[in-house]
Design a protein around this motif. Structure first.
Motif, PDB file in Angstrom:
ATOM      1  N   LEU A  82      -8.232  17.711 -18.870  1.00 21.63           N
ATOM      2  CA  LEU A  82      -7.053  16.860 -18.768  1.00 21.63           C
ATOM      3  C   LEU A  82      -7.275  15.725 -17.781  1.00 21.63           C
ATOM      4  O   LEU A  82      -7.896  15.911 -16.740  1.00 21.63           O
ATOM      5  N   SER A  83      -6.744  14.564 -18.110  1.00 23.78           N
ATOM      6  CA  SER A  83      -6.716  13.434 -17.184  1.00 23.78           C
ATOM      7  C   SER A  83      -5.258  13.146 -16.851  1.00 23.78           C
ATOM      8  O   SER A  83      -4.438  12.943 -17.749  1.00 23.78           O
ATOM      9  N   VAL A  84      -4.938  13.181 -15.581  1.00 24.78           N
ATOM     10  CA  VAL A  84      -3.556  13.034 -15.139  1.00 24.78           C
ATOM     11  C   VAL A  84      -3.460  11.945 -14.079  1.00 24.78           C
ATOM     12  O   VAL A  84      -4.279  11.902 -13.154  1.00 24.78           O
ATOM     13  N   PHE A  85      -2.475  11.082 -14.214  1.00 26.93           N
ATOM     14  CA  PHE A  85      -2.211  10.066 -13.195  1.00 26.93           C
ATOM     15  C   PHE A  85      -0.817  10.256 -12.639  1.00 26.93           C
ATOM     16  O   PHE A  85       0.141  10.419 -13.386  1.00 26.93           O
ATOM     17  N   GLU A  86      -0.721  10.262 -11.330  1.00 23.14           N
ATOM     18  CA  GLU A  86       0.571  10.395 -10.662  1.00 23.14           C
ATOM     19  C   GLU A  86       0.722   9.268  -9.648  1.00 23.14           C
ATOM     20  O   GLU A  86      -0.186   9.007  -8.855  1.00 23.14           O
ATOM     21  N   SER A  87       1.839   8.581  -9.675  1.00 21.90           N
ATOM     22  CA  SER A  87       2.077   7.507  -8.717  1.00 21.90           C
ATOM     23  C   SER A  87       3.349   7.757  -7.924  1.00 21.90           C
ATOM     24  O   SER A  87       4.281   8.406  -8.411  1.00 21.90           O
ATOM     25  N   VAL A  88       3.370   7.262  -6.720  1.00 24.57           N
ATOM     26  CA  VAL A  88       4.530   7.361  -5.845  1.00 24.57           C
ATOM     27  C   VAL A  88       4.869   5.961  -5.368  1.00 24.57           C
ATOM     28  O   VAL A  88       3.982   5.193  -4.983  1.00 24.57           O
ATOM     29  N   THR A  89       6.137   5.607  -5.425  1.00 28.20           N
ATOM     30  CA  THR A  89       6.558   4.292  -4.956  1.00 28.20           C
ATOM     31  C   THR A  89       7.278   4.425  -3.623  1.00 28.20           C
ATOM     32  O   THR A  89       7.973   5.409  -3.370  1.00 28.20           O
ATOM     33  N   ALA A  90       7.092   3.435  -2.771  1.00 25.71           N
ATOM     34  CA  ALA A  90       7.720   3.456  -1.454  1.00 25.71           C
ATOM     35  C   ALA A  90       7.871   2.032  -0.945  1.00 25.71           C
ATOM     36  O   ALA A  90       7.256   1.094  -1.469  1.00 25.71           O
ATOM     37  N   GLU A  91       8.698   1.868   0.068  1.00 26.41           N
ATOM     38  CA  GLU A  91       8.876   0.552   0.664  1.00 26.41           C
ATOM     39  C   GLU A  91       7.630   0.186   1.456  1.00 26.41           C
ATOM     40  O   GLU A  91       7.092   0.998   2.193  1.00 26.41           O
ATOM     41  N   PRO A  92       7.144  -1.045   1.332  1.00 23.37           N
ATOM     42  CA  PRO A  92       5.954  -1.456   2.084  1.00 23.37           C
ATOM     43  C   PRO A  92       6.264  -1.600   3.568  1.00 23.37           C
ATOM     44  O   PRO A  92       7.390  -1.918   3.955  1.00 23.37           O
ATOM     45  N   ASP A  93       5.255  -1.331   4.394  1.00 17.60           N
ATOM     46  CA  ASP A  93       5.417  -1.514   5.837  1.00 17.60           C
ATOM     47  C   ASP A  93       4.362  -2.467   6.398  1.00 17.60           C
ATOM     48  O   ASP A  93       4.223  -2.617   7.614  1.00 17.60           O
ATOM     49  N   LEU A  94       3.623  -3.111   5.506  1.00 16.87           N
ATOM     50  CA  LEU A  94       2.589  -4.058   5.920  1.00 16.87           C
ATOM     51  C   LEU A  94       2.557  -5.209   4.926  1.00 16.87           C
ATOM     52  O   LEU A  94       2.636  -5.003   3.721  1.00 16.87           O
ATOM     53  N   VAL A  95       2.455  -6.409   5.457  1.00 14.96           N
ATOM     54  CA  VAL A  95       2.357  -7.586   4.589  1.00 14.96           C
ATOM     55  C   VAL A  95       1.193  -8.444   5.071  1.00 14.96           C
ATOM     56  O   VAL A  95       0.973  -8.605   6.268  1.00 14.96           O
ATOM     57  N   THR A  96       0.408  -8.945   4.120  1.00 13.09           N
ATOM     58  CA  THR A  96      -0.738  -9.791   4.441  1.00 13.09           C
ATOM     59  C   THR A  96      -0.510 -11.184   3.864  1.00 13.09           C
ATOM     60  O   THR A  96      -0.141 -11.323   2.692  1.00 13.09           O
ATOM     61  N   ILE A  97      -0.700 -12.185   4.702  1.00 12.41           N
ATOM     62  CA  ILE A  97      -0.567 -13.564   4.244  1.00 12.41           C
ATOM     63  C   ILE A  97      -1.840 -14.332   4.607  1.00 12.41           C
ATOM     64  O   ILE A  97      -2.585 -13.936   5.507  1.00 12.41           O
ATOM     65  N   GLY A  98      -2.090 -15.394   3.896  1.00  9.62           N
ATOM     66  CA  GLY A  98      -3.223 -16.258   4.205  1.00  9.62           C
ATOM     67  C   GLY A  98      -2.700 -17.598   4.694  1.00  9.62           C
ATOM     68  O   GLY A  98      -1.723 -18.124   4.162  1.00  9.62           O
ATOM     69  N   ALA A  99      -3.330 -18.144   5.731  1.00 11.30           N
ATOM     70  CA  ALA A  99      -2.930 -19.438   6.268  1.00 11.30           C
ATOM     71  C   ALA A  99      -4.179 -20.268   6.505  1.00 11.30           C
ATOM     72  O   ALA A  99      -5.192 -19.753   6.981  1.00 11.30           O
ATOM     73  N   GLY A 100      -4.102 -21.535   6.158  1.00 12.44           N
ATOM     74  CA  GLY A 100      -5.281 -22.372   6.333  1.00 12.44           C
ATOM     75  C   GLY A 100      -4.951 -23.819   6.629  1.00 12.44           C
ATOM     76  O   GLY A 100      -3.807 -24.257   6.500  1.00 12.44           O
ATOM     77  N   VAL A 101      -5.976 -24.544   7.046  1.00 14.40           N
ATOM     78  CA  VAL A 101      -5.850 -25.963   7.343  1.00 14.40           C
ATOM     79  C   VAL A 101      -6.976 -26.689   6.630  1.00 14.40           C
ATOM     80  O   VAL A 101      -8.130 -26.255   6.665  1.00 14.40           O
TER      81      VAL A 101
END
Length: 243
Positions: free
Chosen positions: A36-55
């Protein structure tokens, strides 16, 4: 509140005994085998955000372009630190220097225009709700290129444990159902392999070109939820009685 969802991707019943090898340990099966192949996912509120900034800077000479870009980028980095982001959460992701040309259609040739330098950093923010204000502040500080935000879970160990338990439970229910259909009394695990699915960041483009100093409210940012999970491949032997 953590929510979960699962789906069984595939199932196969092999009606002949097999021998399974895992880390040089041979496991023999005397009865039919279910894989058997089984996939299980759990969703949750994120606690980390990544942004990119440049010049991005342009000048007649490479040296001038590099120096100009360094001054502008330092202002942006200083602003990031002033917002409370520690050094360990600021990482340079690329510095590029390129010659720029214009095409002279009349003479059908490239005309050298100068040099362009771009410098980008990746920034991790642990205050998700402050994302919009941080993006605005970076543009005011001189950032000409923004990307993200990309949301994730910094430590999804607990969520993955929940997903793993649910996946195993689902696989056992399905395997026992197969065993019952073929008049076997139970099942025995032969092997398990796992593939981790990291907390999938949902990515949105910041979509800024410029923001004035007196710009009113920060750009609205909705973190939503992210998912993380595991994929299991489990082989069971169908046995005449539970062992």
């Amino acid at each position: 509140m953590i929510r979960y969802a699962f789906s069984i991707a595939a199932a196969a019943v092999l009606m002949a005994p097999i021998t399974a090898n895992a880390q040089q340990v041979e496991i023999s099966a005397n009865g039919p085998v279910i894989e058997l192949s089984v996939f299980e996912s759990v969703t949750a509120e994120p606690d980390l955000v990544t942004i990119g900034a440049g010049v991005t800077s342009q000048a007649k000479t490479a040296v001038e372009a590099m120096r100009m870009n360094a001054r502008q980028m330092q202002i942006v980095v200083d602003r990031i630190k002033a917002l409370g982001v520690p050094d360990k959460d600021i990482q340079t992701t690329g510095i590029n220097l390129n010659a720029q040309y214009d095409y002279d259609r009349e003479n059908q040739r490239q005309v050298f225009r100068g040099y362009q330098v771009s410098n980008r950093v990746s920034v991790k923010l642990r205050d998700v709700q402050a994302t919009g204000a941080v993006l605005d502040a970076l543009v005011v500080a001189g950032a000409t290129d923004l990307s993200g935000p990309s949301f994730s879970i910094e430590d999804d160990t607990e969520a993955k444990n929940i997903a793993r338990e649910r996946a195993i439970e689902a696989a056992q229910i399905r395997a026992n159902a197969y065993a019952k259909l073929f008049d076997y009394g139970g099942i025995k695990v032969l092997s398990i392999s796992e593939t981790l699915r990291n907390a999938g960041p949902s990515t949105r483009s910041a979509g800024f070109a410029s923001i004035a100093e007196d710009a009113a409210p920060s750009a609205p940012v909705q973190p939503g939820q992210v998912s993380t999970g595991v994929s299991l491949s489990i082989k069971y032997e169908m046995v005449r009685s539970s062992e």
